[in-house]
Design a protein around this motif. Structure first.
Motif, PDB file in Angstrom:
ATOM      1  N   MET A 184       8.546 -12.247  -5.653  1.00  0.00           N
ATOM      2  CA  MET A 184       8.831 -13.590  -5.151  1.00  0.00           C
ATOM      3  C   MET A 184      10.114 -13.643  -4.336  1.00  0.00           C
ATOM      4  SD  MET A 184       6.653 -16.056  -5.676  1.00  0.00           S
ATOM      5  CE  MET A 184       7.664 -17.510  -5.588  1.00  0.00           C
ATOM      6  N   THR A 185      11.139 -12.872  -4.727  1.00  0.00           N
ATOM      7  CA  THR A 185      12.391 -12.902  -3.957  1.00  0.00           C
ATOM      8  C   THR A 185      12.155 -12.386  -2.541  1.00  0.00           C
ATOM      9  OG1 THR A 185      12.988 -10.753  -4.912  1.00  0.00           O
ATOM     10  CG2 THR A 185      13.903 -12.714  -5.957  1.00  0.00           C
ATOM     11  N   ALA A 186      11.213 -11.439  -2.377  1.00  0.00           N
ATOM     12  CA  ALA A 186      10.886 -10.946  -1.041  1.00  0.00           C
ATOM     13  C   ALA A 186      10.298 -12.069  -0.188  1.00  0.00           C
ATOM     14  CB  ALA A 186       9.902  -9.781  -1.148  1.00  0.00           C
ATOM     15  N   THR A 187       9.554 -12.971  -0.833  1.00  0.00           N
ATOM     16  CA  THR A 187       8.997 -14.122  -0.123  1.00  0.00           C
ATOM     17  C   THR A 187      10.106 -14.983   0.462  1.00  0.00           C
ATOM     18  OG1 THR A 187       7.055 -14.184  -1.564  1.00  0.00           O
ATOM     19  CG2 THR A 187       7.595 -16.214  -0.381  1.00  0.00           C
ATOM     20  N   TYR A 188      11.150 -15.213  -0.324  1.00  0.00           N
ATOM     21  CA  TYR A 188      12.253 -16.045   0.157  1.00  0.00           C
ATOM     22  C   TYR A 188      13.073 -15.314   1.221  1.00  0.00           C
ATOM     23  CZ  TYR A 188      10.937 -19.387  -3.346  1.00  0.00           C
ATOM     24  OH  TYR A 188      10.220 -20.315  -4.058  1.00  0.00           O
ATOM     25  N   ASP A 189      13.193 -14.001   1.109  1.00  0.00           N
ATOM     26  CA  ASP A 189      13.870 -13.226   2.161  1.00  0.00           C
ATOM     27  C   ASP A 189      13.125 -13.381   3.481  1.00  0.00           C
ATOM     28  OD1 ASP A 189      15.766 -12.338   0.369  1.00  0.00           O
ATOM     29  OD2 ASP A 189      14.786 -10.403   0.005  1.00  0.00           O
ATOM     30  N   ALA A 190      11.791 -13.337   3.430  1.00  0.00           N
ATOM     31  CA  ALA A 190      10.979 -13.478   4.639  1.00  0.00           C
ATOM     32  C   ALA A 190      11.126 -14.877   5.238  1.00  0.00           C
ATOM     33  CB  ALA A 190       9.515 -13.191   4.316  1.00  0.00           C
ATOM     34  N   ARG A 191      11.234 -15.882   4.392  1.00  0.00           N
ATOM     35  CA  ARG A 191      11.400 -17.253   4.881  1.00  0.00           C
ATOM     36  C   ARG A 191      12.775 -17.430   5.538  1.00  0.00           C
ATOM     37  NH1 ARG A 191       8.775 -20.343  -0.443  1.00  0.00           N
ATOM     38  NH2 ARG A 191       6.643 -19.622  -0.082  1.00  0.00           N
ATOM     39  N   ILE A 192      13.794 -16.841   4.940  1.00  0.00           N
ATOM     40  CA  ILE A 192      15.132 -16.909   5.532  1.00  0.00           C
ATOM     41  C   ILE A 192      15.148 -16.202   6.887  1.00  0.00           C
ATOM     42  CG2 ILE A 192      17.508 -16.072   5.285  1.00  0.00           C
ATOM     43  CD1 ILE A 192      17.200 -16.559   2.245  1.00  0.00           C
ATOM     44  N   GLU A 193      14.523 -15.040   6.954  1.00  0.00           N
ATOM     45  CA  GLU A 193      14.474 -14.286   8.211  1.00  0.00           C
ATOM     46  C   GLU A 193      13.758 -15.088   9.297  1.00  0.00           C
ATOM     47  OE1 GLU A 193      12.767 -10.007   9.911  1.00  0.00           O
ATOM     48  OE2 GLU A 193      12.849 -10.388   7.748  1.00  0.00           O
ATOM     49  N   ARG A 194      12.675 -15.750   8.923  1.00  0.00           N
ATOM     50  CA  ARG A 194      11.942 -16.571   9.894  1.00  0.00           C
ATOM     51  C   ARG A 194      12.784 -17.759  10.346  1.00  0.00           C
ATOM     52  NH1 ARG A 194       8.230 -16.265  13.924  1.00  0.00           N
ATOM     53  NH2 ARG A 194       7.124 -18.249  14.186  1.00  0.00           N
ATOM     54  N   ALA A 195      13.489 -18.388   9.418  1.00  0.00           N
ATOM     55  CA  ALA A 195      14.351 -19.521   9.773  1.00  0.00           C
ATOM     56  C   ALA A 195      15.434 -19.088  10.754  1.00  0.00           C
ATOM     57  CB  ALA A 195      14.970 -20.121   8.512  1.00  0.00           C
ATOM     58  N   GLN A 196      16.011 -17.937  10.535  1.00  0.00           N
ATOM     59  CA  GLN A 196      17.043 -17.421  11.437  1.00  0.00           C
ATOM     60  C   GLN A 196      16.482 -17.167  12.828  1.00  0.00           C
ATOM     61  OE1 GLN A 196      18.306 -14.052   9.096  1.00  0.00           O
ATOM     62  NE2 GLN A 196      19.889 -15.212   8.022  1.00  0.00           N
ATOM     63  N   HIS A 197      15.253 -16.676  12.879  1.00  0.00           N
ATOM     64  CA  HIS A 197      14.596 -16.436  14.167  1.00  0.00           C
ATOM     65  C   HIS A 197      14.305 -17.751  14.892  1.00  0.00           C
ATOM     66  CE1 HIS A 197      11.856 -14.743  17.147  1.00  0.00           C
ATOM     67  NE2 HIS A 197      10.925 -15.600  16.747  1.00  0.00           N
ATOM     68  N   LEU A 198      13.797 -18.734  14.161  1.00  0.00           N
ATOM     69  CA  LEU A 198      13.425 -20.009  14.784  1.00  0.00           C
ATOM     70  C   LEU A 198      14.644 -20.775  15.291  1.00  0.00           C
ATOM     71  CD1 LEU A 198      10.614 -21.266  12.358  1.00  0.00           C
ATOM     72  CD2 LEU A 198      10.348 -20.261  14.635  1.00  0.00           C
ATOM     73  N   LYS A 199      15.794 -20.574  14.671  1.00  0.00           N
ATOM     74  CA  LYS A 199      17.016 -21.256  15.143  1.00  0.00           C
ATOM     75  C   LYS A 199      17.358 -20.847  16.572  1.00  0.00           C
ATOM     76  CE  LYS A 199      19.835 -20.271  11.709  1.00  0.00           C
ATOM     77  NZ  LYS A 199      21.055 -20.274  10.869  1.00  0.00           N
ATOM     78  N   LYS A 200      17.046 -19.616  16.931  1.00  0.00           N
ATOM     79  CA  LYS A 200      17.325 -19.136  18.289  1.00  0.00           C
ATOM     80  C   LYS A 200      16.367 -19.750  19.299  1.00  0.00           C
ATOM     81  CE  LYS A 200      18.758 -14.686  16.342  1.00  0.00           C
ATOM     82  NZ  LYS A 200      18.411 -13.246  16.217  1.00  0.00           N
ATOM     83  N   ILE A 201      15.153 -20.030  18.853  1.00  0.00           N
ATOM     84  CA  ILE A 201      14.137 -20.593  19.753  1.00  0.00           C
ATOM     85  C   ILE A 201      14.262 -22.107  19.854  1.00  0.00           C
ATOM     86  CG2 ILE A 201      11.654 -20.779  20.176  1.00  0.00           C
ATOM     87  CD1 ILE A 201      11.259 -18.284  18.505  1.00  0.00           C
ATOM     88  N   TYR A 202      14.578 -22.743  18.732  1.00  0.00           N
ATOM     89  CA  TYR A 202      14.648 -24.207  18.677  1.00  0.00           C
ATOM     90  C   TYR A 202      16.035 -24.629  18.202  1.00  0.00           C
ATOM     91  CZ  TYR A 202       9.608 -23.288  18.434  1.00  0.00           C
ATOM     92  OH  TYR A 202       8.326 -22.825  18.657  1.00  0.00           O
ATOM     93  N   PRO A 203      17.035 -24.610  19.083  1.00  0.00           N
ATOM     94  CA  PRO A 203      18.399 -24.965  18.664  1.00  0.00           C
ATOM     95  C   PRO A 203      18.512 -26.363  18.071  1.00  0.00           C
ATOM     96  CG  PRO A 203      18.348 -24.229  20.974  1.00  0.00           C
ATOM     97  CD  PRO A 203      16.942 -24.228  20.478  1.00  0.00           C
ATOM     98  N   PHE A 204      17.625 -27.273  18.479  1.00  0.00           N
ATOM     99  CA  PHE A 204      17.684 -28.642  17.948  1.00  0.00           C
ATOM    100  C   PHE A 204      17.360 -28.687  16.454  1.00  0.00           C
ATOM    101  CE2 PHE A 204      13.478 -27.941  19.855  1.00  0.00           C
ATOM    102  CZ  PHE A 204      12.642 -28.197  18.775  1.00  0.00           C
ATOM    103  N   ALA A 205      16.729 -27.635  15.943  1.00  0.00           N
ATOM    104  CA  ALA A 205      16.387 -27.587  14.523  1.00  0.00           C
ATOM    105  C   ALA A 205      17.342 -26.708  13.724  1.00  0.00           C
ATOM    106  CB  ALA A 205      14.956 -27.066  14.360  1.00  0.00           C
ATOM    107  N   ALA A 206      18.419 -26.247  14.360  1.00  0.00           N
ATOM    108  CA  ALA A 206      19.314 -25.278  13.713  1.00  0.00           C
ATOM    109  C   ALA A 206      19.931 -25.819  12.424  1.00  0.00           C
ATOM    110  CB  ALA A 206      20.407 -24.852  14.688  1.00  0.00           C
ATOM    111  N   GLU A 207      20.366 -27.074  12.432  1.00  0.00           N
ATOM    112  CA  GLU A 207      21.029 -27.635  11.246  1.00  0.00           C
ATOM    113  C   GLU A 207      20.070 -27.674  10.056  1.00  0.00           C
ATOM    114  OE1 GLU A 207      23.525 -31.638   9.835  1.00  0.00           O
ATOM    115  OE2 GLU A 207      22.792 -31.448  11.897  1.00  0.00           O
ATOM    116  N   ILE A 208      18.846 -28.132  10.306  1.00  0.00           N
ATOM    117  CA  ILE A 208      17.856 -28.219   9.238  1.00  0.00           C
ATOM    118  C   ILE A 208      17.499 -26.830   8.724  1.00  0.00           C
ATOM    119  CG2 ILE A 208      15.369 -28.625   8.896  1.00  0.00           C
ATOM    120  CD1 ILE A 208      15.749 -31.289  10.324  1.00  0.00           C
ATOM    121  N   LEU A 209      17.324 -25.883   9.643  1.00  0.00           N
ATOM    122  CA  LEU A 209      16.931 -24.533   9.236  1.00  0.00           C
ATOM    123  C   LEU A 209      18.053 -23.816   8.497  1.00  0.00           C
ATOM    124  CD1 LEU A 209      14.931 -23.526  12.426  1.00  0.00           C
ATOM    125  CD2 LEU A 209      13.989 -23.967  10.151  1.00  0.00           C
TER     126      LEU A 209
END
Length: 265
Positions: free
Chosen positions: A1-26
């Motif tokens: 399960m911890t690997a699942t959360y690592d993957a979600r964090i990694e995806r959030a970090q990636h999406l912040k670069k694509i969608y800066p307007f969502a950076a605070e939420i992510l």
């Protein structure tokens, strides 16, 4: 399960670069993922009776030992109004905290949402990983396409997910409470069961070609669907958080999500 959360964090970090307007939420979501991973590691290996339902298997007293420390870690990264609320939440007695968490166990992911969205958020942060952990223990007899509520906990769908199969995609719904997925018909309202295609408009924003809003003119509800045939790297629960413009579209046209995501985006 911890690997699942690592993957979600990694995806959030990636999406912040694509969608800066969502950076605070992510960024806030990354902190939530770290806290939820902590909750998982703090749970003892208790296996309730096999005949218990998923919600009956969730014992909030098992979450209590890590609840205060976990939520305290969120205070520095929380939006200002939430910081004070978390501090007040943690000042409550253990008895009050048990009631708050049990209320979410009983009604989370359903139409009977707690009155205070902030209290629901904190309870959801603590209980969601527990529910995800226990959900696979519930055996579901496969009967092909099933109904519009989760076969494991009877929760409402949070998202639709299109997974690659053959030359197209197969539609699944993802539970708002335990994150289980179950197969669901393609042209069908996930709230009221409307089947007339002309009453089921679909909206896709240019910024999010792999996420669409599936609406229903009959009940005025809508569901976001993450299309993994268009972006196989998407993590549905995370990509949904970044899709803020889709919430604005739904609000403008008077559609209500069947069930909101963790941060109300």
């Amino acid at each position: 399960m911890t690997a699942t959360y690592d993957a979600r964090i990694e995806r959030a970090q990636h999406l912040k670069k694509i969608y800066p307007f969502a950076a605070e939420i992510l960024t806030f979501y990354e902190a939530i993922c770290a806290v939820q991973a902590q909750v998982i590691t703090g749970l003892p290996g208790v296996r309730p009776p096999a005949k218990a339902t998923l919600r009956e298997r969730l014992h909030v007293d098992l979450v209590l030992p890590c609840a205060h420390e976990a939520l305290r870690k969120l205070i520095p990264v929380s939006p200002e109004p939430l910081k004070a609320f978390i501090a007040g939440y943690l000042r409550g007695s253990n008895e009050w905290l048990v009631v708050s968490l049990q209320t979410y166990v009983d009604h989370g992911g359903t139409d009977e949402a707690p009155a205070d969205a902030r209290e629901e958020l904190l309870a959801r942060i603590l209980i969601e990983p527990y529910a995800e952990l226990v959900a696979p223990q519930i055996t579901v007899v496969s009967a092909g396409v099933t109904g519009n509520s989760c076969p494991r906990c009877d929760g409402r769908p949070l998202l639709g997910v299109l997974r690659p199969e053959g030359d197209s995609g197969k539609r699944f719904l993802m539970c708002a409470f335990c994150s289980s997925e179950w197969e669901f018909r393609r042209v069908y309202c996930a709230y009221c069961g409307e089947t007339r295609e002309q009453s089921l408009p679909v909206f896709v924003a240019e910024k999010f070609p792999h996420i669409r809003v599936e609406a229903c003119d009959t009940c005025r509800h809508c569901l976001r669907t993450v299309d993994l045939t268009k972006d196989g790297n998407a993590v549905p629960a995370v990509d949904d958080l970044a899709a803020i413009p889709l919430a604005l579209w739904a609000e403008e046209y008077g559609f209500q999500r069947i069930h909101g995501n963790l941060l109300g985006t």
